[in-house]
Write a protein that holds these residues in place. Structure first.
Motif, PDB file in Angstrom:
ATOM      1  N   LEU A  57       0.830  -1.201   0.000  1.00 21.66           N
ATOM      2  CA  LEU A  57       0.000   0.000   0.000  1.00 21.66           C
ATOM      3  C   LEU A  57       0.866   1.252   0.000  1.00 21.66           C
ATOM      4  O   LEU A  57       0.482   2.276  -0.568  1.00 21.66           O
ATOM      5  N   VAL A  58       2.037   1.160   0.614  1.00 22.98           N
ATOM      6  CA  VAL A  58       2.953   2.300   0.617  1.00 22.98           C
ATOM      7  C   VAL A  58       3.422   2.595  -0.803  1.00 22.98           C
ATOM      8  O   VAL A  58       3.434   3.753  -1.245  1.00 22.98           O
ATOM      9  N   GLU A  59       3.786   1.554  -1.537  1.00 29.00           N
ATOM     10  CA  GLU A  59       4.248   1.755  -2.914  1.00 29.00           C
ATOM     11  C   GLU A  59       3.134   2.345  -3.774  1.00 29.00           C
ATOM     12  O   GLU A  59       3.373   3.257  -4.581  1.00 29.00           O
ATOM     13  N   ARG A  60       1.919   1.845  -3.613  1.00 30.06           N
ATOM     14  CA  ARG A  60       0.801   2.368  -4.398  1.00 30.06           C
ATOM     15  C   ARG A  60       0.564   3.850  -4.082  1.00 30.06           C
ATOM     16  O   ARG A  60       0.255   4.647  -4.975  1.00 30.06           O
ATOM     17  N   THR A  61       0.703   4.207  -2.810  1.00 28.91           N
ATOM     18  CA  THR A  61       0.518   5.594  -2.407  1.00 28.91           C
ATOM     19  C   THR A  61       1.596   6.480  -3.010  1.00 28.91           C
ATOM     20  O   THR A  61       1.323   7.574  -3.519  1.00 28.91           O
ATOM     21  N   VAL A  62       2.842   6.013  -2.960  1.00 28.63           N
ATOM     22  CA  VAL A  62       3.956   6.763  -3.542  1.00 28.63           C
ATOM     23  C   VAL A  62       3.755   6.940  -5.045  1.00 28.63           C
ATOM     24  O   VAL A  62       3.932   8.037  -5.590  1.00 28.63           O
ATOM     25  N   LYS A  63       3.361   5.873  -5.723  1.00 32.39           N
ATOM     26  CA  LYS A  63       3.157   5.946  -7.176  1.00 32.39           C
ATOM     27  C   LYS A  63       2.001   6.880  -7.526  1.00 32.39           C
ATOM     28  O   LYS A  63       2.012   7.526  -8.579  1.00 32.39           O
ATOM     29  N   ARG A  64       1.015   6.969  -6.636  1.00 34.73           N
ATOM     30  CA  ARG A  64      -0.099   7.889  -6.880  1.00 34.73           C
ATOM     31  C   ARG A  64       0.386   9.334  -6.798  1.00 34.73           C
ATOM     32  O   ARG A  64      -0.048  10.188  -7.586  1.00 34.73           O
TER      33      ARG A  64
END
Length: 205
Positions: free
Chosen positions: A100-107
């Protein structure tokens, strides 16, 4: 070389040509823009809360807010433990990839509030601009109407410079022995608006 292109959400993406990979640590640095820092909005402003929140999503906006606060203390940049970062944001963490951290960063990267400068380094905007026309059209009609009031200056807009000045004054008052409960009233005496005064006080321990 940096390239700019508009994505399907109406965001002008900044493509640096650097392939970002989220590892066990993440290096964050400030992304300065003199025009936005003078006329834009902080990540914890009313504008961001009303219009960027439904665009970015809560996790990405909280990430931007947290990073901005950390960079105020460490303006040259700071290295964060990725798992700890997830915990600070209330995001379940399993592994860097597909977390979820990676998805947030990519967003954040997708909406151009962050950009990769090295494979594991991100620059985060220190101020936000107005949302794009396409992003505005995706918002509920009530928010579109409210945004028009902001655009017509019928609603007070707090710039980054004003917010930072209020925070510095709040810190000075705290050092002078003024209690946290009394600081908002003291800031209002100095002609800061009540909402700015309250937010500035939130950063006082």
């Amino acid at each position: 070389m940096t390239h700019r292109s508009e994505n399907k959400c109406g965001t002008t993406q900044v493509e640096t040509g650097v392939e970002f990979t989220l590892g066990e640590t993440l290096r964050v640095i400030p992304w300065h823009d003199s025009a936005l820092e003078r006329f834009g909005f902080t990540a914890d402003s009313d504008y961001a809360e009303l219009f960027w929140l439904p665009t970015l999503g809560p996790s990405a906006l909280w990430l931007l807010r947290r990073v901005n606060r950390l960079l105020e203390v460490s303006p040259s940049g700071i290295t964060l433990d990725t798992e700890l970062l997830g915990t600070m944001l209330g995001l379940r963490f399993t592994k860097p990839k597909d977390s979820l951290v990676e998805r947030t960063v990519k967003r954040c990267i997708y909406f151009s509030v962050a950009k990769a400068t090295e494979s594991q380094t991100l620059a985060f905007r220190t101020a936000l601009g107005p949302i794009s026309t396409r992003q505005l059209q995706r918002l509920p009609s009530e928010l579109q109407s409210l945004h028009l009031k902001y655009s017509n200056n019928n609603v007070r807009v707090h710039t980054l410079r004003e917010e930072l000045h209020a925070r510095r004054m709040a810190a000075t008052l705290a050092q002078a022995g003024v209690s946290k409960e009394e600081i908002p009233a003291e800031l209002e005496k100095l002609k800061f608006e009540s909402t700015v005064a309250r937010r500035a006080t939130n950063g006082i321990p």
